[in-house]
Every structure is written in C-alpha cells, then in structure tokens.
Design a protein around this motif. Structure first.
Motif, PDB file in Angstrom:
ATOM      1  N   ILE A  91       8.451  -5.840  -5.566  1.00 25.91           N
ATOM      2  CA  ILE A  91       8.247  -4.621  -6.238  1.00 25.91           C
ATOM      3  C   ILE A  91       9.376  -3.670  -5.653  1.00 25.91           C
ATOM      4  CG2 ILE A  91       6.901  -2.240  -6.535  1.00 25.91           C
ATOM      5  CD1 ILE A  91       4.433  -4.041  -6.251  1.00 25.91           C
ATOM      6  N   PHE A  92       9.788  -3.829  -4.257  1.00 25.98           N
ATOM      7  CA  PHE A  92      10.660  -2.957  -3.621  1.00 25.98           C
ATOM      8  C   PHE A  92      12.198  -3.551  -4.233  1.00 25.98           C
ATOM      9  CE2 PHE A  92       6.982  -1.912  -1.157  1.00 25.98           C
ATOM     10  CZ  PHE A  92       6.936  -0.633  -1.257  1.00 25.98           C
ATOM     11  N   ASP A  98      17.456  -1.177  -1.122  1.00 25.45           N
ATOM     12  CA  ASP A  98      18.090  -0.578   0.086  1.00 25.45           C
ATOM     13  C   ASP A  98      16.914  -0.592   1.077  1.00 25.45           C
ATOM     14  OD1 ASP A  98      16.961   1.183  -1.500  1.00 25.45           O
ATOM     15  OD2 ASP A  98      18.109   2.763  -0.602  1.00 25.45           O
ATOM     16  N   ILE A  99      15.491  -0.463   0.631  1.00 26.23           N
ATOM     17  CA  ILE A  99      14.576  -0.226   1.610  1.00 26.23           C
ATOM     18  C   ILE A  99      13.716  -1.668   1.661  1.00 26.23           C
ATOM     19  CG2 ILE A  99      14.411   2.155   1.134  1.00 26.23           C
ATOM     20  CD1 ILE A  99      11.767   1.837  -0.280  1.00 26.23           C
ATOM     21  N   SER A 100      13.996  -2.510   0.685  1.00 23.96           N
ATOM     22  CA  SER A 100      13.043  -3.817   0.932  1.00 23.96           C
ATOM     23  C   SER A 100      13.100  -4.547   1.990  1.00 23.96           C
ATOM     24  CB  SER A 100      13.479  -4.861  -0.086  1.00 23.96           C
ATOM     25  OG  SER A 100      14.742  -5.231  -0.255  1.00 23.96           O
ATOM     26  N   ASP A 101      14.163  -4.690   3.077  1.00 27.90           N
ATOM     27  CA  ASP A 101      14.384  -5.237   4.231  1.00 27.90           C
ATOM     28  C   ASP A 101      13.366  -4.440   5.104  1.00 27.90           C
ATOM     29  OD1 ASP A 101      15.849  -7.078   3.586  1.00 27.90           O
ATOM     30  OD2 ASP A 101      17.810  -6.308   3.996  1.00 27.90           O
ATOM     31  N   MET A 102      13.578  -3.164   5.029  1.00 31.96           N
ATOM     32  CA  MET A 102      12.790  -2.400   5.874  1.00 31.96           C
ATOM     33  C   MET A 102      11.113  -2.636   5.967  1.00 31.96           C
ATOM     34  SD  MET A 102      14.804  -0.336   7.868  1.00 31.96           S
ATOM     35  CE  MET A 102      15.464   1.170   8.017  1.00 31.96           C
ATOM     36  N   ILE A 103      10.895  -2.670   4.719  1.00 29.54           N
ATOM     37  CA  ILE A 103       9.406  -2.963   4.245  1.00 29.54           C
ATOM     38  C   ILE A 103       8.905  -4.209   5.133  1.00 29.54           C
ATOM     39  CG2 ILE A 103       7.850  -3.672   2.616  1.00 29.54           C
ATOM     40  CD1 ILE A 103       8.273  -0.619   2.577  1.00 29.54           C
ATOM     41  N   ASN A 104       9.988  -5.161   5.036  1.00 25.91           N
ATOM     42  CA  ASN A 104       9.582  -6.555   5.619  1.00 25.91           C
ATOM     43  C   ASN A 104       9.540  -6.359   6.957  1.00 25.91           C
ATOM     44  OD1 ASN A 104       9.577  -8.243   3.494  1.00 25.91           O
ATOM     45  ND2 ASN A 104      11.720  -8.621   3.451  1.00 25.91           N
TER      46      ASN A 104
END
Length: 924
Positions: free
Chosen positions: A766-767, A773-779
């Motif tokens: 979804i991200f 730009d925030i998907s890696d941070m969510i991981n």
C-alpha cells in the motif's frame, strides 16, 4: 403472474447481524411471483424484497437493507413494495403503509409545470422518515439508500459504494446480495465492496448471491432489434426534420400504438444463486495464507476424508504441518515422503475443491518426494526468505547446512558446530563461506532467535546485535549474501516485470446496435461488439478470450471479427466457418468448439494475438460450471500476464464468477488482475429535448415492450414507413476502467494478510504504491516490532509521522484503509509504558497461539515472562517463574536448536505458553 423457482439459501442459525444488499434499476418491472423451495411464494416488482421476505420466513430476520440506485431509479416502487412486504409480514397495519406510499418522491416543479426527478435530499428524507418509524414501532430493521452515478468514470465514483457501505456494516455480519436489477456494472461493484469488507472488518460472510434471470415471452433477439431501430430512427427524425413534421409523425406513432391493447407480458425464467462462486475467493484467501507461511495447514480443510486413503493423506499432511509449525523440518519432510504421489494425484483430481488447489499441494509434496533432504531444506529456506519470515528462514538454513556438511552425528552442540565448520572450510570457497557462516551463527541468527534476551537464569549464546542487522533492508541483504553463497535460490523479481496482457470478454445472447465508444477521450470506430476494438488498444496483448453460451450472438461476433481486418483470406475463412456452424445449428455446439479454436489459432499471427472461444452454461450457477471456466482459463492462459476483463456484454452473474476464477488463478501463479472495463451505452439522443419528444420516446418504449410478438411485429410494420427516410442515430458510450476498486481490493488482501500475521510489513505494498519514500521506513518499523524493540519502532515512526499523516489525508485509497494502520501504529505511542508494553506482547502471544504459529508464540511468551523483575517477586512466584522459564526455554531450544532431550509436541508447547499468559495476568 409468473412463477420462478429459487434455490434455497444456506441459512445459519447463529445470532448474527443479517444484511441484504440490492440494486434498483431505472425501469419499472412487472409484478412477478417468486417461489422459494417450492413452498415460499412472494409477489413483488423488486426481487430484492422477495429475498427479504424469504429470509424472514426462514427464521433469518434481516436487520438491514442497503439499496443501491441512481437518481433515475424506481425509488417510489421500491418504497411502495417495502410497505406491502412489511404488511404481509404482519409488522405494520394497512393504514401504516401510507408512510411508504403517502409522499411521492417526484414533487411537482411549479416553475416548469412538470414532475422532476428526485434529488438525493428527497430520497434521504424518505429513508430517515421510514427508519424513524421503525424505531417508534420497535421493528428491528433499517433502510440505507446509497445513490451513485449512472457511470463509474471517476475514481471517487468507483469507491463511492464502498465509502458508504463501510460504516454501515457491523462486524459479525452475514451478507446476502441481490444482483438482479440496477446497472450491469452494479453486481461486480457490490461484490468487490463486500470482498473488501471481508478483509477489513471482522467476521464478514457472504452467505448467498441471488440473481433472478427473467426472459420475456417475446425473445430478446426478436424484440430488441425492432424496438432499437424505431428509437434510433425517431432520433434521426429529430435531427433532420422540421418541428411540424416531428409533431405530426409523433402523433401518428402514438395513434398507432394506442390501438393495441396494453398487455401484461408475463416473465418466466430461473433464479440463480451464485453462492458456490465464493468458494473460489475463499480458496484464493487460503492460498495467499499458504504462500505467505509455506505451511500447508491452511489448505487441509478441503480434504473431505470420505475414504480411508484420503483420510490417511490428510493425516500425513497434517502431521507435516504440525512439525513445520514448530520448526521440526526433518519430521515434516519425513511425513511428506510417506505420501504416495499416485494416490495423492487421484484424490486431488477427484475432489472438486482440491482440483483447484492441486498445484499448491502437489508442489509441496512433489518437492519432498523428488529431492533429497538437503535440497528440500534449501528450497524451504528460500521460500521463508522470500516471504519475509527470517526466523524460519534461519532455522531451515541450519537444517540445510547440517544435511549438507555434517558427516557424523554428535549430541554435543559445540562438536556439531565445529564439525560443520571444518566441512565448510574444506569445500569450494570454504574460507569465505566459513566467515559468512560464522557471521550468521554468532550475530544474525542469535539476534533473530533470541531477540532482546536479558535473562540471567541460564547460559545464553552470543546475543550481540550485529551492525549489519540494524534495519530490515540490511538484514535481508546480509542474509541474501549468506544464503546465495551456500546455493539458496532467492527470488525477488518484482511483479512490474510482467509486460504481456490478456483480455477476457463475454458475448451475450442479444442483438447489439453499432455504438460509438470513447476510451480515454478517444473515439473508437463504430462497433456492436466492443471487445475486438478494445483488444486493438491494449499494448502487448497476448490472448483474447471470448466466453459465451451456445446461443450467444456468434454470427455477429464473426461479422465484427471479419470487419476488423477485412480482405484477409485466413480471417474470412475462419469467420465464415463460425457463421456456417452457427446458422446451420441455430447455435454453436460445444462439440465444435475445439475445431473452431484450432482454426482461430491459425490466424493469431495475422491478428497479433491468440483468440480463444469458450462455451459455458447459460445458467452458470453451479460450482461445476465455475470449475469448468476456471479449468479452461488456468490451462489456456499464459503465465506472467496481466489480466483485464471486459464485462459490457454478459449476464449479470458472469463478472462475479469470472472475478472469482481469475483471482484464484492470480494467487497460484505470476498473473495479476490489471483492469475491469465496462462500457455504458447511451441510447440514440433526440436533437430536440422538449416535452413532446421525451414523452413520445417514453410512450414508445413502454408500449412496445408491453406488446406480444404478433402485435409488436404489426406495430413495427406500421411505424417503420413513417421513419424509413430518416437515418438512424448511433448509440454512444464511454468505456470505463474500474481500476480504483481493483486497487482497493488488492490492498484489502494485504490487510487480510496483516490480520493473519500482525506484521505491518504485509501492508507495505500500500505504501510502496502511494508513498514509496516511507515504505522502507515502514519495513524497519515492522522489523523492530518483530524484534520486540518497540521503543525503536516508536522512535522511527516519529520521524515519518508527518509524512504519513499528509499521505493519508491526501490519498483517497490510503485514507479508506488508514483506520487499521493507525490502530496498529497507535501502539507505538505507549511503548514506554510497562503496562502497555506488557499488553501488546500478551496480545501478540495469544494471537500467534491462536494462529498455531507456535514459534512466534513461544518467542513472544518468553519476552512476556521476562518483563517481570525477578527480584521483586514473592518466593512462591519466583518458584513458579523458574519453572515457567525452564519450560519456555526448553520449547524454544527444541524448536530453534534441537538441543533439548525432551520431545515436545504442539500440545506441550501450547500449554507452556498458556501457563505464562495466566502467570502474567496476575499482578506481581
């Protein structure tokens, strides 16, 4: 009055909320008699209300009716029929029916002196008035009207139904869907909406889908061309003649039609339930779970155990799954090896559900049957790595290393480790591989399997956190380097690499007018069958599949195919053969289908894509009908393709059936659903839009539809000469792409995976689609949660909180799903609170225990126990603590290290976790 036999719905007896979702059309329907189970009879203009009465009479009281329609829909008829249904049910009196019929929705417009269509406020006032009446009478029912656009062109209009239904449906609801009336696209929109709700809300069940297919006594193939030509030529009259001539001819037409008696054309046909189709979507969900976990446990419910052989196979698969749940991969492998592959193939083929799942089950068993133990563990390691389960990937990797390098068995763990190390060093690239293996055993694996271990009660292995594991991406990179060095196959090919396309379309039984369609603002050549023109616009089209019945309009299809590339001998020959077969038989016999597809195969180079035809039953209501469609598509469609569906020309149940089949295929291989196309057709428009022309069109339409066949033909013969000189005006239409609902459905599947894993990483798609730009941070947030380092997750979230909030507010799709995400992220705010942290870890422990994920249940139970400061406990609690600590460490070491002499089972592990939860529920 017509009689329709309706199959019985499977009604459950548990106390749940029951919701009926139905659609309203724009045309009034004759009152029809519907018979359920050959004993429950109801009369109504709205079939959905007959379903409501049936559910009530079968002790399934409906709490809510959600009715979908446009501003042009027959709202007055619906509310009137609702009052009649409640009167028959004894819920209201005759006088109280005035609440439903007393105030007309179409109020008089004094300025123009004519009735106007209702607006949203009119319909919502009626809804509120009726619901207030229900509350006063203490009737356990509420009505919710949802008004949508005629077409679903804009992204907002595509998700409007979902937006409105989401807050209306409660958790633990049984949902019945009526797809009989409304726009042709309404059924798939309703079904996709409820499918999303099943993934987002708790315990939502689709119990049945009803479809009343009514056929006029005048066949559509006779009636439709005659009526369509009259209306098209009347539109041509208004475009070319003067007003006096228009007025004169209009009056003559009315005079002709008034001489024929108004007849109530009786409708006859069948009512279908599409409920068996939900088995496909259920299977897709189970396969998603299997693909994520690698554990076959989620598929075992489809074994019927009707024979000893099948029961034995299920038992061995169950044992294998149980051992895999506790990371005992050698025992899991041994049980799979015991299964007879020939017997398995026979039972998979004979079981109508397992036939669809046989690829998943066969792949699992076949791998064990045809590979050595070390190759099985190697593949298992790669699978767990690809699904993101790094702990199990590490455990499987150690099994692989032992199977590959351990030449002697020794009970001393240090001696085993040294023996493996010596063998690695002796192998090719040994020194480099040994360094990687040492990094793995000393740092990465210790960090993962022991997490935040601070216990002083037993000797711990080295638990220092390796710098290379400071984020999820670096962990994956480190493990990838180690695994690939030892021959583990890592697959990280993104789905975006798929470039080929497939289009699946339908051909109905009617006669279609030439229509000028627009796609993305560009006008396409006139066509009476959209799919062939649509195929020309799709880049890298590999296959076009046309699904119809034996009596579909195959002669018109052949004409359209021939006109697509005229003067080409191969195409003329194939089209001529199809028309000859159809005209000589009055249908396209199924036994001729193979020969026709072979002829079409010869023209694929000329067309630029492969063209395939498939014939299904007109009713298409049984699981076997759906299975035949699925088997054909699964066999014929290429792998690695994006699938689009065109649902313009078909019976109403077909889009739902097709979506279920395609969704299941997509879970089994590298295929994806890319688009759903729907063309809304607007009948020929009159040039002069005054009361005379509008009333004449309405009068002609209603009168012609209510004539029997002889009178219809006679009326046509009288009217046709009056309009013969005027060129018929073509219908127009817009091809819409239902992409937003498909995205929402895709995201809801990710949320379904999250619901099973509580791993925020499962929603990262979804991200990635909406805020890369925030998907890696969510991981990384998910990774630190996985490591029970909630303080690090919280700190990391604060760095992206503003970006996330902005993204959530500005992105419509993400905003619709944000509640589930924000509920998860809200935990991070309390990570500094010991009580909140205890509650979070206890919730996770119980969650994994209920999911039978015993590995994570044990790891979280271990963390839960060690939240307690040992010195502060009473002497009695200290004794209990030491016993629990010994048991949970034994479980952990048994699963992760195989170091404990005690042989643990799933039950003993479950009991050890349960005991810690009970201990933690008491204050110290």
């Amino acid at each position: 009055m017509n009689t329709l036999n309706i199959p019985s719905a499977n009604i459950s007896s548990d106390n749940r909320n029951t919701v009926l979702i139905a659609s309203l059309g724009n045309d009034s329907f004759n009152k029809t008699k519907y018979v359920f189970d050959n004993k429950h009879t109801y009369e109504s203009n709205c079939f959905g209300l007959s379903v409501y009465e049936y559910l009530c009479d079968t002790k399934k009281t409906t709490n809510q009716i959600i009715i979908l329609g446009t501003l042009k829909s027959i709202w007055n008829i619906f509310f009137t029929n609702l009052g009649e249904a409640l009167l028959r049910a004894g819920l209201i009196t005759q006088k109280e029916t005035d609440i439903f019929t007393g105030t007309n929705l179409t109020e008089n417009d004094s300025q123009h002196g004519e009735n106007r269509d209702p607006d949203v406020a009119d319909i919502k006032r009626r809804e509120q008035m009726i619901n207030l009446f229900f509350m006063t009478k203490k009737i356990s029912l509420r009505i919710n009207a949802i008004i949508h656009e005629y077409s679903f062109q804009s992204p907002e209009s595509q998700t409007l139904i979902f937006d409105n239904i989401l807050p209306l449906i409660e958790n633990h609801s049984d949902i019945y869907i009526d797809i009989t009336n409304g726009l042709r696209v309404s059924p798939i929109m309703s079904f996709l909406t409820v499918s999303c709700l099943q993934n987002i809300k708790d315990d939502i069940r689709i119990k049945n889908i009803f479809y009343a297919k009514m056929n006029s006594l005048v066949p559509e193939k006779i009636k439709k061309p005659l009526i369509d030509e009259i209306l098209a030529r009347y539109a041509g009259l208004t475009h070319t003649a003067g007003y006096e001539q228009i007025e004169s001819i209009s009056e003559k037409i009315k005079t002709i039609l008034q001489q024929y008696p108004k007849e109530n054309i009786m409708y006859q046909g069948t009512v279908l339930t599409v409920a068996p189709m939900k088995e496909f979507t259920d299977m897709a969900t189970k396969i998603n779970q299997y693909r994520f976990s690698g554990n076959i446990d989620s598929l075992l419910g489809y074994f019927q155990s009707t024979s000893k052989e099948e029961s034995d196979i299920k038992t061995k698969l169950k044992r294998s799954a149980d051992f895999e749940n506790i990371c005992k991969f050698s025992q899991s492998y041994a049980n799979l090896k015991q299964i007879d592959p020939l017997l398995l193939e026979k039972h998979l083929e004979n079981n109508k559900y397992l036939r669809c799942l046989k690829k998943s089950i066969n792949d699992k068993v076949h791998t064990a049957q045809t590979t050595s133990d070390k190759d099985y563990y190697r593949k298992l390691t790669g699978h767990y790595y690809n699904t993101g389960d790094m702990i199990r990937a590490c455990c499987a990797f150690e099994y692989y290393i032992e199977a590959k390098y351990l030449s002697i068995k020794n009970e001393d763990p240090k001696a085993i480790k040294q023996n493996i190390a010596n063998n690695i060093i002796k192998s090719e690239n040994g020194k480099q591989n040994y360094k990687l293996y040492d990094l793995f055993t000393q740092s990465i694996r210790a960090t993962l399997v022991h997490k935040n271990d601070k216990s002083q009660n037993f000797d711990n292995p080295d638990t220092k956190i390796c710098r290379s594991c400071s984020s999820y991406s670096s962990l994956r990179a480190s493990l990838k380097e180690i695994f690939t060095a030892f021959g583990i196959e890592i697959s990280e090919t993104p789905a975006t690499m798929i470039t080929d396309n497939v289009l699946i379309s339908f051909l109905g039984n009617g006669s279609y007018n030439k229509t000028v369609y627009k796609l993305d603002g560009k006008e396409l050549p006139p066509s009476n069958f959209i799919s062939l023109q649509l195929a020309e616009t799709i880049s890298s089209l590999k296959q076009l599949v046309i699904i119809g019945t034996e009596t579909s309009a195959w002669n018109e299809f052949a004409d359209n195919l021939n006109s697509l590339k005229p003067d080409i001998d191969e195409i003329q020959s194939a089209c001529g053969y199809i028309k000859d077969v159809f005209n000589s038989n009055g249908k396209l016999p199924k036994q001729m289908l193979s020969d026709i597809n072979e002829r079409l195969r010869d023209i694929r180079n000329t067309l630029g894509f492969e063209l395939l035809l498939f014939l299904t039953e007109e009713s298409c209501s049984t699981y076997e009908d759906y299975l035949a469609i699925y088997d054909f598509l699964n066999e014929k469609l290429a792998d690695n393709v994006r699938i689009s569906m065109d649902i313009t020309h078909c019976f109403r149940q077909f889009p739902i059936v097709m979506y279920g089949a395609v969704q299941l295929m997509c879970t089994l291989g590298r295929r994806s659903i890319d688009n759903i196309y729907y063309a809304d057709m607007i009948p020929p428009r009159t040039a002069i839009n005054d009361e005379l022309t509008k009333s004449t069109c309405r009068f002609m339409t209603q009168s012609l539809h209510n004539l029997n066949e002889d009178n219809l033909r006679n009326a046509y013969r009288q009217i046709q000469p009056l309009l013969a000189e005027f060129p018929p005006q073509p219908a127009t239409g817009t091809i819409n792409k239902i992409t937003e609902m498909l995205k929402l459905t895709k995201y809801s599947f990710e949320i379904s995976t999250y619901n099973r894993t509580k791993n925020l990483m499962s929603m990262n798609g979804i991200f990635a689609d909406n805020g890369a730009d925030i998907s890696d941070m969510i991981n990384d947030i998910a990774y630190f949660e996985y490591m029970n380092q909630f303080d690090k997750s919280a700190k990391l979230f604060k760095t992206i909180e503003a970006k996330y909030n902005e993204l959530s507010e500005n992105n419509q799709l993400l905003n619709k799903l944000s509640d589930k995400i924000e509920r998860h992220l809200s935990w991070l705010e309390f990570s500094d609170s010991p009580e909140k942290k205890k509650q979070i870890i206890m919730d996770r422990t119980l969650f994994y225990l209920n999911q039978r994920d015993y590995l994570n249940a044990v790891l979280f139970a271990y963390e839960l126990l060690h939240l307690y400061p040992y010195p502060d406990l009473s002497e009695g609690r200290k004794k209990q603590y030491r016993h629990l600590d010994k048991e949970i460490c034994g479980c952990r070491n048994y699963m992760l290290h195989d170091q404990n002499q005690k042989d643990y089972t799933a039950d003993t592990i479950k009991n050890a976790v349960d005991n810690i939860v009970r201990f933690s529920e008491l204050s110290y």
